[in-house]
Design a protein around this motif. Sequence first.
Motif, PDB file in Angstrom:
ATOM      1  N   PRO A 131      44.761  31.029  26.523  1.00  0.00           N
ATOM      2  CA  PRO A 131      45.210  30.523  27.720  1.00  0.00           C
ATOM      3  C   PRO A 131      45.662  31.576  28.729  1.00  0.00           C
ATOM      4  O   PRO A 131      46.211  32.801  28.251  1.00  0.00           O
ATOM      5  CB  PRO A 131      46.545  29.475  27.234  1.00  0.00           C
ATOM      6  N   ASN A 132      45.060  31.499  29.906  1.00  0.00           N
ATOM      7  CA  ASN A 132      45.645  32.447  30.769  1.00  0.00           C
ATOM      8  C   ASN A 132      46.912  32.005  31.871  1.00  0.00           C
ATOM      9  O   ASN A 132      46.632  31.494  32.593  1.00  0.00           O
ATOM     10  CB  ASN A 132      44.234  32.819  32.020  1.00  0.00           C
ATOM     11  N   PRO A 133      47.672  33.060  31.808  1.00  0.00           N
ATOM     12  CA  PRO A 133      48.886  32.641  32.659  1.00  0.00           C
ATOM     13  C   PRO A 133      48.834  32.869  34.240  1.00  0.00           C
ATOM     14  O   PRO A 133      49.772  32.607  35.044  1.00  0.00           O
ATOM     15  CB  PRO A 133      49.943  33.407  31.841  1.00  0.00           C
ATOM     16  N   ASP A 134      47.840  33.663  34.217  1.00  0.00           N
ATOM     17  CA  ASP A 134      47.577  34.216  35.609  1.00  0.00           C
ATOM     18  C   ASP A 134      46.875  33.276  36.425  1.00  0.00           C
ATOM     19  O   ASP A 134      46.226  32.466  36.153  1.00  0.00           O
ATOM     20  CB  ASP A 134      46.725  35.764  35.594  1.00  0.00           C
ATOM     21  N   PRO A 135      47.042  33.092  37.799  1.00  0.00           N
ATOM     22  CA  PRO A 135      46.430  31.955  38.530  1.00  0.00           C
ATOM     23  C   PRO A 135      44.939  32.709  38.984  1.00  0.00           C
ATOM     24  O   PRO A 135      44.910  33.875  39.013  1.00  0.00           O
ATOM     25  CB  PRO A 135      47.222  32.030  39.950  1.00  0.00           C
ATOM     26  N   LEU A 136      44.145  31.622  39.191  1.00  0.00           N
ATOM     27  CA  LEU A 136      42.812  31.960  39.347  1.00  0.00           C
ATOM     28  C   LEU A 136      42.676  31.887  40.978  1.00  0.00           C
ATOM     29  O   LEU A 136      41.474  32.494  41.275  1.00  0.00           O
ATOM     30  CB  LEU A 136      41.842  30.978  38.573  1.00  0.00           C
ATOM     31  N   SER A 137      43.164  31.450  41.527  1.00  0.00           N
ATOM     32  CA  SER A 137      43.250  31.102  43.023  1.00  0.00           C
ATOM     33  C   SER A 137      44.383  32.199  43.764  1.00  0.00           C
ATOM     34  O   SER A 137      45.310  32.358  43.075  1.00  0.00           O
ATOM     35  CB  SER A 137      43.182  29.731  43.465  1.00  0.00           C
ATOM     36  N   GLY A 138      43.925  32.294  45.016  1.00  0.00           N
ATOM     37  CA  GLY A 138      45.089  33.170  45.667  1.00  0.00           C
ATOM     38  C   GLY A 138      45.288  34.609  45.405  1.00  0.00           C
ATOM     39  O   GLY A 138      46.115  35.353  45.893  1.00  0.00           O
ATOM     40  N   ARG A 139      44.113  35.213  44.774  1.00  0.00           N
ATOM     41  CA  ARG A 139      44.039  36.659  44.168  1.00  0.00           C
ATOM     42  C   ARG A 139      43.853  37.216  45.724  1.00  0.00           C
ATOM     43  O   ARG A 139      42.795  36.901  46.361  1.00  0.00           O
ATOM     44  CB  ARG A 139      43.288  36.789  43.019  1.00  0.00           C
ATOM     45  N   PRO A 140      43.989  38.491  45.791  1.00  0.00           N
ATOM     46  CA  PRO A 140      43.606  39.339  46.609  1.00  0.00           C
ATOM     47  C   PRO A 140      41.775  39.418  46.993  1.00  0.00           C
ATOM     48  O   PRO A 140      41.238  39.423  45.829  1.00  0.00           O
ATOM     49  CB  PRO A 140      43.971  40.905  46.378  1.00  0.00           C
ATOM     50  N   GLU A 141      41.323  39.379  47.930  1.00  0.00           N
ATOM     51  CA  GLU A 141      39.959  39.568  48.192  1.00  0.00           C
ATOM     52  C   GLU A 141      39.583  40.800  47.514  1.00  0.00           C
ATOM     53  O   GLU A 141      38.203  41.097  46.936  1.00  0.00           O
ATOM     54  CB  GLU A 141      39.306  39.306  49.402  1.00  0.00           C
ATOM     55  N   ARG A 183      34.902  40.989  40.283  1.00  0.00           N
ATOM     56  CA  ARG A 183      35.337  39.944  39.497  1.00  0.00           C
ATOM     57  C   ARG A 183      34.639  39.404  38.281  1.00  0.00           C
ATOM     58  O   ARG A 183      33.349  39.090  38.506  1.00  0.00           O
ATOM     59  CB  ARG A 183      36.351  39.007  40.103  1.00  0.00           C
ATOM     60  N   ASP A 184      35.338  39.184  37.218  1.00  0.00           N
ATOM     61  CA  ASP A 184      34.320  38.209  36.291  1.00  0.00           C
ATOM     62  C   ASP A 184      34.605  36.770  36.279  1.00  0.00           C
ATOM     63  O   ASP A 184      35.447  36.316  37.473  1.00  0.00           O
ATOM     64  CB  ASP A 184      34.684  38.983  34.910  1.00  0.00           C
ATOM     65  N   PRO A 185      34.227  35.910  35.632  1.00  0.00           N
ATOM     66  CA  PRO A 185      34.176  34.498  35.929  1.00  0.00           C
ATOM     67  C   PRO A 185      35.833  34.140  35.717  1.00  0.00           C
ATOM     68  O   PRO A 185      35.983  32.983  36.135  1.00  0.00           O
ATOM     69  CB  PRO A 185      33.478  33.579  34.821  1.00  0.00           C
ATOM     70  N   ASP A 186      36.720  34.861  35.180  1.00  0.00           N
ATOM     71  CA  ASP A 186      37.951  34.397  35.094  1.00  0.00           C
ATOM     72  C   ASP A 186      39.044  35.300  35.934  1.00  0.00           C
ATOM     73  O   ASP A 186      40.259  35.303  35.763  1.00  0.00           O
ATOM     74  CB  ASP A 186      38.627  34.763  33.455  1.00  0.00           C
ATOM     75  N   MET A 187      38.400  36.023  36.901  1.00  0.00           N
ATOM     76  CA  MET A 187      38.991  36.613  38.059  1.00  0.00           C
ATOM     77  C   MET A 187      39.635  37.913  37.510  1.00  0.00           C
ATOM     78  O   MET A 187      40.504  38.562  38.235  1.00  0.00           O
ATOM     79  CB  MET A 187      40.014  35.786  38.674  1.00  0.00           C
ATOM     80  N   ASN A 188      39.317  38.318  36.490  1.00  0.00           N
ATOM     81  CA  ASN A 188      39.541  39.692  35.942  1.00  0.00           C
ATOM     82  C   ASN A 188      38.810  40.778  36.750  1.00  0.00           C
ATOM     83  O   ASN A 188      37.641  40.525  36.941  1.00  0.00           O
ATOM     84  CB  ASN A 188      39.211  40.121  34.340  1.00  0.00           C
ATOM     85  N   CYS A 189      39.446  41.880  37.270  1.00  0.00           N
ATOM     86  CA  CYS A 189      39.011  42.743  38.124  1.00  0.00           C
ATOM     87  C   CYS A 189      38.397  43.995  37.540  1.00  0.00           C
ATOM     88  O   CYS A 189      39.151  44.455  36.755  1.00  0.00           O
ATOM     89  CB  CYS A 189      39.738  43.105  39.203  1.00  0.00           C
ATOM     90  N   LEU A 190      37.318  44.238  37.811  1.00  0.00           N
ATOM     91  CA  LEU A 190      36.758  45.786  37.371  1.00  0.00           C
ATOM     92  C   LEU A 190      36.171  46.585  38.611  1.00  0.00           C
ATOM     93  O   LEU A 190      35.915  46.132  39.455  1.00  0.00           O
ATOM     94  CB  LEU A 190      35.632  45.460  36.447  1.00  0.00           C
ATOM     95  N   GLU A 191      36.576  47.810  38.371  1.00  0.00           N
ATOM     96  CA  GLU A 191      36.247  49.063  39.493  1.00  0.00           C
ATOM     97  C   GLU A 191      35.228  49.814  38.733  1.00  0.00           C
ATOM     98  O   GLU A 191      35.419  50.242  37.440  1.00  0.00           O
ATOM     99  CB  GLU A 191      37.333  49.683  39.694  1.00  0.00           C
TER     100      GLU A 191
END
Length: 200
Positions: A131-141, A183-191
Motif C-alpha cells: 500500500p502506498n501512503p502517498d497521493p497519486l494526484s496533485g503531485r508537481p508536474e 514518472r512510473d505508473p505509481d507516480m514515483n519520479c525518476l531523473e
Amino acid sequence: MASLVSRRPVLGARAGRARNVSVVCGKSLFGGPWSAKPSVPYSKYGGTGLPSALMTAPAGGTQKVFGTGPAIDFKGVHHVALLCENVETSLAFYQGILGLQINPDRPHHKLPYRGAWLMIGPEMIHLMELPNPDPLSGRPEHGGRDRHFCVGVAAIDPLVSKLQEAGVPYTKSMSGRPALFFRDPDMNCLECVEMESWRG
C-alpha cells in the motif's frame, strides 16, 4: 563503544515548552542497538523521529558531531525501494520501456509481499507491491520539485525516444543540464542525467 547520554532542555517543536530529551551517542536513539521498537515515541520529537538537538546547528556555529571513533565508510547507494500497486504493471514500464532486467541473484519469494529486483547500472531498484501512503494526484508536474532519485545515462536521446514512443510525459531539467524527469505508473519520479563518465 560506551554510550554517552546527556539530558538537557530542548524546546518542544509543537508545545513550545522546554523538556528533557535524551541524546544518545554510540547507541541507537530508539532503545537498544538497532532496536525495532522505539523507547521514545516519535511524537516526543515533534513527529520527525529525531530530537531538535540533532536537527539544528547552534546559532553562529556548526552542527555538533555525535559519537566517537572512525568516520562511517559509505560505499554508495545499494538500491532504491519503490512502492507499486501491481508488479506486472511496473515491470511493463521498467522492463518494457526502460529495458531494465530482473536480477536473478535476488529472488523475491522469501519476502512476505510481491515484488522484484531490477538492475539499473551497478545498482538496483526494488519494486515492492505494498500500500502506498502517498497521493497519486496533485503531485508537481515537474518531478524536480518532488521526491525523486537520479541515475546517470550515457546518452539522453535514446531515453527521450523511448519515452515519446510509449507516450510517457517528461520534463527537462530547469538547470539546463542534459537531464529529464518522468514518472512510473505509481507516480514515483525518476531523473536521468547524461554523464560522459559515470561518477567521473
